[in-house]
Design a protein around this motif. Sequence first.
Motif, PDB file in Angstrom:
ATOM      1  N   GLN A 176      -4.078   8.662   1.598  1.00 31.87           N
ATOM      2  CA  GLN A 176      -3.093   7.920   0.822  1.00 31.87           C
ATOM      3  C   GLN A 176      -1.736   8.628   0.817  1.00 31.87           C
ATOM      4  O   GLN A 176      -0.686   7.989   0.871  1.00 31.87           O
ATOM      5  CB  GLN A 176      -3.629   7.716  -0.604  1.00 31.87           C
ATOM      6  N   TYR A 218      -6.886  -1.103   5.522  1.00 31.20           N
ATOM      7  CA  TYR A 218      -6.632   0.106   4.732  1.00 31.20           C
ATOM      8  C   TYR A 218      -7.751   0.317   3.704  1.00 31.20           C
ATOM      9  O   TYR A 218      -8.298   1.417   3.563  1.00 31.20           O
ATOM     10  CB  TYR A 218      -5.264  -0.010   4.036  1.00 31.20           C
ATOM     11  N   LEU A 219      -8.114  -0.754   3.008  1.00 33.58           N
ATOM     12  CA  LEU A 219      -9.170  -0.646   1.991  1.00 33.58           C
ATOM     13  C   LEU A 219     -10.502  -0.255   2.623  1.00 33.58           C
ATOM     14  O   LEU A 219     -11.253   0.550   2.067  1.00 33.58           O
ATOM     15  CB  LEU A 219      -9.340  -1.988   1.272  1.00 33.58           C
ATOM     16  N   MET A 250      -4.096   4.065  -6.446  1.00 33.33           N
ATOM     17  CA  MET A 250      -5.520   4.373  -6.264  1.00 33.33           C
ATOM     18  C   MET A 250      -5.790   5.861  -6.409  1.00 33.33           C
ATOM     19  O   MET A 250      -6.755   6.270  -7.053  1.00 33.33           O
ATOM     20  CB  MET A 250      -5.967   3.953  -4.868  1.00 33.33           C
ATOM     21  N   ALA A 258       0.653  -0.950   1.064  1.00 28.78           N
ATOM     22  CA  ALA A 258      -0.455  -0.002   0.922  1.00 28.78           C
ATOM     23  C   ALA A 258       0.042   1.338   0.374  1.00 28.78           C
ATOM     24  O   ALA A 258      -0.727   2.074  -0.246  1.00 28.78           O
ATOM     25  CB  ALA A 258      -1.148   0.206   2.260  1.00 28.78           C
ATOM     26  N   SER A 296      -6.382  -5.071   4.189  1.00 31.68           N
ATOM     27  CA  SER A 296      -7.845  -5.023   4.130  1.00 31.68           C
ATOM     28  C   SER A 296      -8.379  -3.881   4.990  1.00 31.68           C
ATOM     29  O   SER A 296      -9.346  -3.211   4.623  1.00 31.68           O
ATOM     30  CB  SER A 296      -8.438  -6.343   4.629  1.00 31.68           C
ATOM     31  N   SER A 325     -12.744  -2.068  -6.655  1.00 35.33           N
ATOM     32  CA  SER A 325     -12.666  -1.213  -5.463  1.00 35.33           C
ATOM     33  C   SER A 325     -12.599   0.261  -5.843  1.00 35.33           C
ATOM     34  O   SER A 325     -13.344   1.086  -5.319  1.00 35.33           O
ATOM     35  CB  SER A 325     -11.423  -1.516  -4.617  1.00 35.33           C
TER      36      SER A 325
END
Lengths: 623, 103
Positions: A212, A10-11, A462, A455, A8, A192
């Motif tokens: 990333q 990381y997001l 992502m 992640a 979370s 997201s």
Amino acid sequence: MTAIVTFSIYLAIVFLLAILANRSGQSKSFVNEYFLGSRNIGLWAFAFTYAATSASGGTFMGFPSLIYTHGWVLAWWIGGYMIVPMVALGLLAKRINQVSRLAGAITVPEVLRRRFESHSVGNLATILLLFFMFFFLMAQFKAGAEIMATLLEDAAVYQGIVLKLESITAGIPWIGAAEGDYLLCLIIFATSVIIYTTYGGFRAVVWTDVMQGLVMLVGVILMLVFAIRQVDGLGNATRQLAAMTPPEFVTVSLEVPVSPDAQRFARGRWIEASGSGDIIRLKSSVTIPAGETLSLPVEALKLTTPAEIEKVRARVDRRVPVRAVPAGETKTYAYGAGQKGVYTSAPGPSADSPHGFLSVLLALSFFAFWNFSGAGQPSYMVRQMAYRDTLTLRRSMVMIAFYFAIIYFPLIIIFTCARVLMPGMEIHPDRIMPEMAAQLTYTAGIPWLAGFLVAAPFAAVMSSVDSFLILVSSGVVRDVYQTSINPSATEKQVKRLSYLVTLVVGILGVLAVLHPPQFLQHLIVFASAGLGASFLAPMVFALYWSRMTSAAAVGGMMSGGITILLLYFVGYLRTGKFGEYLLLGLHPFIWAVLASSLVIIGLTLTGQRPSLALREKFFGAGG
Amino acid sequence: MPDSEDKTDLAASFRQTRRELWVMLAAWIVFAAWTIGYNATHAFTEEASLPDPVLGMPRWITFGIFTPWMVAVVLTTWFAMRFMKDTPLHDGAPETEAEREGK
């Protein structure tokens, strides 16, 4: 739970970067900033956005599942990446940046449109880009949802929401048939990415790519260290792999004592087979209704390597007495069944092909595919249009070469080790990456780190999804709306439409991927091949051959795209499954590029030479 | 439209980029020949399936993939830092309708 907290955080950082990117770009021209970052991308940003876009869901989900399934031969399959930074960037990067600046073009179709001063060329490029890019989006969405599902599967709150969602969607056609956990994760993941991409535009995509890219790098290095340690050295893992034989696929019914309650056996559960002492693993969940003792037939996987059987015997849950009884045919691997050494040699085991996984010609095809199809991807082309100067390009090339070597080769090592550490993952190979991350950190006594390791693939997915969303959105807004519908659109109109298109494309992607094919890599290879075949030869000739005509550009794109579709269609007709037809053992991409190049050369030589003014504009004095 | 000096610069930078393209293509052929040639003769043999690791990997992986990969990284570094030349990128046409109309 700690893994979820790490994840979370990381997001949250990703969203923060999107907000900063949005603020940073507010004083600049919207289209140029939103779709191309104002052509001012520096060394770190360019290198990492290029590398992170390349390392997609395929790299961290599809590729590991193939390594796990076929063994060391995947090193040969992916080997073309050794020279990708030099070839993919050396082929187009300088010229496409130069030509796009000379043309004032912001998107790939626009480069072609202005290079040939032809709307037909630009429109066809837009159509092909949108078509093939959509398959890429589907694959990435699936990968994102799978990773999230693995991370959350043990959380009680999550299980409650899944059950609630399943009850809500039960009667809805198409959506209701999707598995609840997958559906929930797909919605969270897609929401997201769509939000931060829509809000932050290209600059947010690039900034998050840098973060990333670093997450991927650190994640892979950590996993490599843990994996090698836990198998007692790579040499030991290779020796164990050499002794392995491929599993078998069986159909069984589960037998239980009569009970007043229904009994449910989850997917992935290990069960001892009746009489033989074999250990099997369920490929899907099974429920035996109250009062009954035998389930409907269910597919399962049977291990055949003695060392693996001993390893998982302890994992058989004996709290509820259950036995598996044969209820159908046993399917063995078409190549490699019962054969030791197939995981350490070529062509590698294959469940479907009697010739194994990788022939010499197919290896050659992929050596060309990774390099030239990579160069032909519009998502890379658009990045090559965005770097600041050629010094940035040259330094980035070196950084990417090291980055790929540190990412791709270690992935092969990590997932050959996964075969040793985690038997029976063939039931759901696309989940091997997050499962392996959880296993490695749990065994090392630092389970919170799983969130960070997971992640890494999530970051990869992502960073690819956001790139594709921007590309598709730019295709519609810039190449269709601004060019053909409303050339004098105000910045406000363009801005609103860009946000809307990103959102709509994202939602369509989610709906399309509710029931995806099993292997992610198939979708990714198809989309890459389609894009590469449609754009590579036309773009290379357009940038290096002043005489090339617009008719040749149209012919080249069409022949490339159609050849890919045709060979995949033949593949489907022959096997009944989504997959390519290898004409004379070569991948369709090779045939498509050949067809495209021949059409371009033929039409150019027989057509009228473009005007001197146009040639001099893009090629200098003398044209 | 570039003026005549720009056109000359552009032609020169185009020729340099084309030279780089040929070197890059030659490098691709060399590495393709190395990996495909070596592995075609070593990866399908019975020895390849035996547990005889070099640096922890099957021998054919070490010499047919890992070694050329390391050489390719060195070559890419040389190509980018020594052989490639910096060239001007020539900002040219306006990018939006509004810019073209001078707004």
